[in-house]
Design a protein around this motif. Structure first.
Motif, PDB file in Angstrom:
ATOM      1  N   TYR A 192       0.875  -1.433   0.019  1.00 33.29           N
ATOM      2  CA  TYR A 192      -0.119  -0.120   0.063  1.00 33.29           C
ATOM      3  C   TYR A 192       0.903   1.243   0.038  1.00 33.29           C
ATOM      4  CZ  TYR A 192      -3.976  -3.080   0.799  1.00 33.29           C
ATOM      5  OH  TYR A 192      -4.785  -4.282   1.285  1.00 33.29           O
TER       6      TYR A 192
ATOM      7  N   CYS B 101      -4.857  -3.245  -5.393  1.00 34.03           N
ATOM      8  CA  CYS B 101      -4.180  -1.761  -5.823  1.00 34.03           C
ATOM      9  C   CYS B 101      -4.085  -1.820  -7.421  1.00 34.03           C
ATOM     10  CB  CYS B 101      -2.836  -1.697  -5.173  1.00 34.03           C
ATOM     11  SG  CYS B 101      -2.809  -1.375  -3.455  1.00 34.03           S
TER      12      CYS B 101
ATOM     13  N   ILE C 181      -6.467   4.248  -1.851  1.00 36.50           N
ATOM     14  CA  ILE C 181      -5.254   3.592  -0.997  1.00 36.50           C
ATOM     15  C   ILE C 181      -5.436   3.821   0.710  1.00 36.50           C
ATOM     16  CG2 ILE C 181      -2.807   3.287  -0.596  1.00 36.50           C
ATOM     17  CD1 ILE C 181      -2.833   3.724  -3.703  1.00 36.50           C
TER      18      ILE C 181
END
Length: 313
Positions: A52, A132, A101
């Motif tokens: 992340y 993601c 995110i």
């Protein structure tokens, strides 16, 4: 033709952007460069947090890349050409990606602290990378589609405050921020409640958990302070256009540009998120000893309690 009032307003926005973006670039470029180097080169072990953080660094760096162009396009009226569309695509991709995110980080933290046993099944670096990747593809496609629809229109780069229709703009604000804001608030509150329950284990542990609570609280405040004014301005634009109050639009447009400056500061303030994320990694022990110590104590406390104590609120 541009009247004197509009010219003065544009001049004020240029000055504001110059005042805000100069320190943002001066701080954001080295901070993101250092963070990228640390996460990619210094941290060997891949975790969900590392995935992340790297994605967040990429999103913030992409925004920093567009800021000099934004300053130039605002000061000097640049036509809508391929360069303009490319810069706009990068610029308008950053904010939703940062929002999503940060939301994923909040969800991941919530699962790890609230459900440590289930987290072993629900969490993995590969799953984080897949989510993601899906978000990057979806956001880039949506951004490119909306920009290319208006590639043939007359005007100047970054002068039109929104290329979305009124209802598309409303949908963008609700799904792109207000729903994620609700998720981040819920996860943060639950994490704080869970940490506060564990403060009774001892005076030293209490101090460590208080610091952890502050970390979660600071991240939530930064998320709200940076992005909330901008999305409120989009809702205000929706209401003004719906009411047909065209006389209020110049003021609304100015508010959008001012709040956008605040939202773009997030790429610099995310450095705090990078710093606090260091507690996830043993490799950071020499750089961030306090953060690692807090994390290790939190893990010891979680392991010493029955699973039911961790799940129940």
């Amino acid at each position: 033709m541009e009247n004197c009032t509009e010219r003065d307003a544009r001049g004020s926005i240029v000055v504001l952007q110059l005042v805000v973006y100069t320190p943002v670039l001066a701080l954001g470029i080295p901070l993101n460069a250092i963070a990228f180097w640390v996460f990619c080169c210094k941290i060997k072990r891949w975790t969900e947090t590392k995935v992340y953080m790297i994605n967040l660094i990429v999103a913030d760096t992409s925004l920093l890349f567009t800021l000099p162009f934004l300053l130039y396009f605002t000061k000097y009226k640049h036509p809508i050409d391929q360069l303009c569309l490319a810069i706009q695509n990068i610029y308008f991709t950053n904010m939703p990606m940062s929002v999503f995110i940060i939301t994923l980080i909040a969800i991941d933290r919530y699962i790890a602290i609230k459900f440590p046993l289930k987290a072993k099944v629900l969490r993995s670096p590969l799953k984080s990378a897949s989510v993601c990747g899906f978000l990057w593809i979806a956001v880039i496609i949506c951004s490119s589609w909306h920009r290319t629809r208006h590639s043939g229109q007359e005007g100047f780069c970054f002068q039109k405050q929104s290329l979305l229709s009124r209802y598309s703009s409303l949908f963008y604000s609700i799904c792109g921020y207000f729903i994620p804001l609700g998720i981040v608030m819920f996860c943060s509150v639950q994490v704080i409640r869970c940490l506060k329950k564990k403060m009774a284990t001892g005076p030293h542990e209490t101090k460590l958990f208080q610091k952890a609570v502050k970390i979660v609280s600071v991240n939530l405040c930064v998320f709200a302070i940076c992005f909330l004014p901008f999305h409120i301005s989009l809702l205000l634009r929706f209401a003004v256009e719906g009411a047909g109050a065209h006389s209020l639009m110049p003021g609304v447009k100015t508010y959008i540009q001012v709040s956008a400056c605040l939202a773009n500061c997030n790429c610099c303030l995310d450095a705090f998120c990078y710093y606090f994320a260091a507690k996830e990694f043993p490799e950071f022990s020499s750089m961030f000893p306090k953060c690692v110590f807090i994390r290790s104590k939190m893990n010891q406390s979680e392991e010493s309690q029955p699973p039911t104590d961790q799940v129940m609120v």
